[in-house]
Design an enzyme around this catalytic site. Structure first.
Site, PDB file in Angstrom:
ATOM      1  N   LYS A 121      38.715 -23.478 -46.858  1.00  0.00           N
ATOM      2  CA  LYS A 121      37.471 -23.112 -47.546  1.00  0.00           C
ATOM      3  C   LYS A 121      37.745 -22.211 -48.744  1.00  0.00           C
ATOM      4  O   LYS A 121      37.059 -22.297 -49.757  1.00  0.00           O
ATOM      5  CB  LYS A 121      36.473 -22.461 -46.580  1.00  0.00           C
ATOM      6  CG  LYS A 121      35.939 -23.471 -45.578  1.00  0.00           C
ATOM      7  CD  LYS A 121      34.557 -23.143 -45.066  1.00  0.00           C
ATOM      8  CE  LYS A 121      34.069 -24.304 -44.192  1.00  0.00           C
ATOM      9  NZ  LYS A 121      32.866 -24.007 -43.439  1.00  0.00           N
ATOM     10  N   LYS A 140      38.779 -36.557 -41.626  1.00  0.00           N
ATOM     11  CA  LYS A 140      37.636 -36.588 -40.693  1.00  0.00           C
ATOM     12  C   LYS A 140      36.318 -36.804 -41.455  1.00  0.00           C
ATOM     13  O   LYS A 140      36.201 -36.411 -42.621  1.00  0.00           O
ATOM     14  CB  LYS A 140      37.595 -35.323 -39.830  1.00  0.00           C
ATOM     15  CG  LYS A 140      37.028 -34.103 -40.495  1.00  0.00           C
ATOM     16  CD  LYS A 140      36.608 -33.039 -39.477  1.00  0.00           C
ATOM     17  CE  LYS A 140      35.869 -31.941 -40.223  1.00  0.00           C
ATOM     18  NZ  LYS A 140      35.111 -31.050 -39.417  1.00  0.00           N
ATOM     19  N   LYS A 150      30.376 -33.460 -43.339  1.00  0.00           N
ATOM     20  CA  LYS A 150      29.107 -33.408 -44.060  1.00  0.00           C
ATOM     21  C   LYS A 150      29.278 -32.922 -45.494  1.00  0.00           C
ATOM     22  O   LYS A 150      28.406 -33.122 -46.308  1.00  0.00           O
ATOM     23  CB  LYS A 150      28.030 -32.622 -43.313  1.00  0.00           C
ATOM     24  CG  LYS A 150      28.377 -31.308 -42.696  1.00  0.00           C
ATOM     25  CD  LYS A 150      27.116 -30.773 -42.021  1.00  0.00           C
ATOM     26  CE  LYS A 150      27.355 -29.918 -40.811  1.00  0.00           C
ATOM     27  NZ  LYS A 150      27.986 -28.624 -41.076  1.00  0.00           N
TER      28      LYS A 150
HETATM   29  P1  ATP Z   1      31.811 -29.142 -43.144  1.00  0.00           P
HETATM   30  O1  ATP Z   1      32.228 -30.430 -43.748  1.00  0.00           O
HETATM   31  O2  ATP Z   1      30.668 -28.478 -43.855  1.00  0.00           O
HETATM   32  O3  ATP Z   1      32.947 -28.212 -42.845  1.00  0.00           O
HETATM   33  P2  ATP Z   1      31.592 -30.447 -40.609  1.00  0.00           P
HETATM   34  O4  ATP Z   1      30.979 -31.806 -40.798  1.00  0.00           O
HETATM   35  O5  ATP Z   1      33.039 -30.388 -40.383  1.00  0.00           O
HETATM   36  O6  ATP Z   1      31.143 -29.486 -41.754  1.00  0.00           O
HETATM   37  P3  ATP Z   1      30.791 -28.379 -38.724  1.00  0.00           P
HETATM   38  O7  ATP Z   1      29.472 -27.723 -38.965  1.00  0.00           O
HETATM   39  O8  ATP Z   1      32.022 -27.624 -39.090  1.00  0.00           O
HETATM   40  O9  ATP Z   1      30.796 -29.820 -39.399  1.00  0.00           O
HETATM   41  O10 ATP Z   1      30.897 -28.817 -37.223  1.00  0.00           O
HETATM   42  C1  ATP Z   1      29.880 -28.884 -36.275  1.00  0.00           C
HETATM   43  C2  ATP Z   1      30.456 -29.481 -35.012  1.00  0.00           C
HETATM   44  O11 ATP Z   1      30.727 -30.877 -35.200  1.00  0.00           O
HETATM   45  C3  ATP Z   1      31.785 -28.840 -34.591  1.00  0.00           C
HETATM   46  O12 ATP Z   1      31.829 -28.714 -33.176  1.00  0.00           O
HETATM   47  C4  ATP Z   1      32.811 -29.827 -35.055  1.00  0.00           C
HETATM   48  O13 ATP Z   1      33.987 -29.767 -34.306  1.00  0.00           O
HETATM   49  C5  ATP Z   1      32.080 -31.165 -34.880  1.00  0.00           C
HETATM   50  N1  ATP Z   1      32.549 -32.188 -35.826  1.00  0.00           N
HETATM   51  C6  ATP Z   1      32.470 -32.125 -37.176  1.00  0.00           C
HETATM   52  N2  ATP Z   1      32.976 -33.247 -37.757  1.00  0.00           N
HETATM   53  C7  ATP Z   1      33.400 -34.037 -36.745  1.00  0.00           C
HETATM   54  C8  ATP Z   1      34.023 -35.337 -36.681  1.00  0.00           C
HETATM   55  N3  ATP Z   1      34.296 -36.035 -37.782  1.00  0.00           N
HETATM   56  N4  ATP Z   1      34.303 -35.862 -35.476  1.00  0.00           N
HETATM   57  C9  ATP Z   1      34.014 -35.172 -34.349  1.00  0.00           C
HETATM   58  N5  ATP Z   1      33.443 -33.943 -34.327  1.00  0.00           N
HETATM   59  C10 ATP Z   1      33.124 -33.366 -35.498  1.00  0.00           C
END
Ligand code: ATP
Ligand code: LTN
Length: 334
Positions: free
Chosen positions: A115, A197, A200
């Site tokens: 980040k 991965k 969002k």
């Molecule tokens: P950002 O891209 O803003 O970092 P993110 O999509 O990674 O966000 P988070 O808010 O960090 O999402 O995660 C919320 C939850 O969803 C966490 O428990 C994280 O482990 C899970 N998660 C996020 N992306 C994935 C994915 N691609 N597959 C499985 N679990 C996920």
């Protein structure tokens, strides 16, 4: 323990629109665990401000996320669904835990490094101590188990280290939490780059399926998913795009990869991608309908926000008072 049940804590940030990865990796597991544990599911809006947010947008997203927790199947009468910023104990405990956390530990956090690289103009102290606030979230409720995706394991590890360090000095104050990683959907990959991965914050809208996407959009994104030229539907490392689509299909239908490979033996990628899109849309459709209904019922959601903030506040205060006493803060005069 709270009553006769073990305690579960988890949270999500109200930044960006939730993806299918968030749903299959986190939210869906939350629902399946909610009967077994005494659960706290927080919208962690205090974590969100570690990167700049538009105030109106943050407020709107936080409310949507809280509504989505309920739409996904979490019963707000049985699960404590609340905003982190409504319980001041999170910030108070985080300050205390900051004094039990080493800079060397925080320097090793990969999410901070990622980040900081992405927001080079705003590497603030909150971004750096983000894991300490997360530790406070978990320890405040004496959580036994924390369901998260694989990317959060490092933060769980530091939470355990902080708790053990504190307990070693002051006795058994904190429960040491265990992570819970679901068996399916633990890591859903990007549809445009199966080595990354699904996230969002991805700039390419075709890389992620959003929980708000309608059926046509979902099918279009699945059809455009990057695959390979092997022309065989197999579940193996060498075909990461197809493997990811199989994972998605299985998580949405309850089938196993073996059953899926058999079902689509001798059939083309086009046909398989369409089936994946339809399976995803079938999962999202009821969630979207419920979300629309709930969003219209302002009084109902407001009631939940109020009641659950009180319940969370009560549980948090119990731990906080105990911690304050242990470290030597003066007793309140009543
Ligand atoms: P950002 O891209 O803003 O970092 P993110 O999509 O990674 O966000 P988070 O808010 O960090 O999402 O995660 C919320 C939850 O969803 C966490 O428990 C994280 O482990 C899970 N998660 C996020 N992306 C994935 C994915 N691609 N597959 C499985 N679990 C996920
Ligand atoms: N860091 C997590 C969100 C989060 C969390 C928590 C998860 C904040 N506090 C406590 C579990 C328990 C994330 O970005 N996914």
């Amino acid at each position: 323990m709270l009553g006769d049940k073990k305690v579960l804590f988890s949270g999500m940030q109200a930044t960006g629109s939730l993806t299918l990865g968030n749903y299959l990796g986190a939210l869906k597991n939350w629902v399946s665990l909610s009967d077994e544990y005494e659960c706290f599911y927080s919208v962690v809006d205090m974590h969100s401000i570690t990167v700049r947010q538009d105030p109106a947008e943050l407020r709107k997203r936080a409310r949507s996320l809280l509504t989505l927790y309920i739409a996904a199947g979490l019963d707000p009468e049985k699960n404590c669904i609340y905003y982190q910023s409504h319980v001041s104990g999170h910030a108070e405990l985080a300050w205390i835990l900051n004094c039990f956390t080493y800079m060397g530990e925080l320097n090793r956090m990969t999410q901070f490094k990622d980040k900081a690289a992405r927001h080079a103009d705003n590497i603030n102290a909150g971004l750096y101590t983000y894991p300490v606030l997360m530790a406070a979230d978990i320890l405040l409720y004496q959580a036994d188990v924390v369901p998260v995706g694989k990317d959060q394991l490092q933060h769980l590890e530091i939470t355990r280290d902080i708790a053990q360090r504190f307990n070693a000095v002051y006795g058994d104050v904190f429960t040491i939490p265990e992570p819970y990683i679901g068996s399916v959907g633990a890591k859903i990959m990007s549809l445009q780059n199966p080595a990354k991965k699904m996230s969002k914050s991805d700039e390419n809208p075709n890389a992620s399926i959003y929980l708000t996407d309608d059926k046509d959009t979902v099918i279009r994104k699945c059809k455009r998913a990057v695959t390979d030229s092997e022309a065989v539907i197999a579940y193996r490392q060498e075909q990461p795009g197809i493997r990811n689509l199989i994972d998605i299909y299985c998580a949405c239908t309850g089938r196993t990869p073996e059953e899926t490979v058999k079902e689509f033996a001798g059939r083309g990628y086009g046909e398989f991608k369409l089936a994946v899109g339809e399976a995803v849309a079938d999962v999202l459709q009821p969630l979207q309908t419920r979300f629309e209904e709930l969003s219209k019922d302002k009084a109902y959601i407001d009631g939940i926000i109020k009641r659950n903030a009180e319940k969370a506040g009560y549980c948090a205060a119990k731990t906080l008072r105990k911690v304050q006493k242990k470290i030597g803060f003066p007793e309140r005069v009543r």
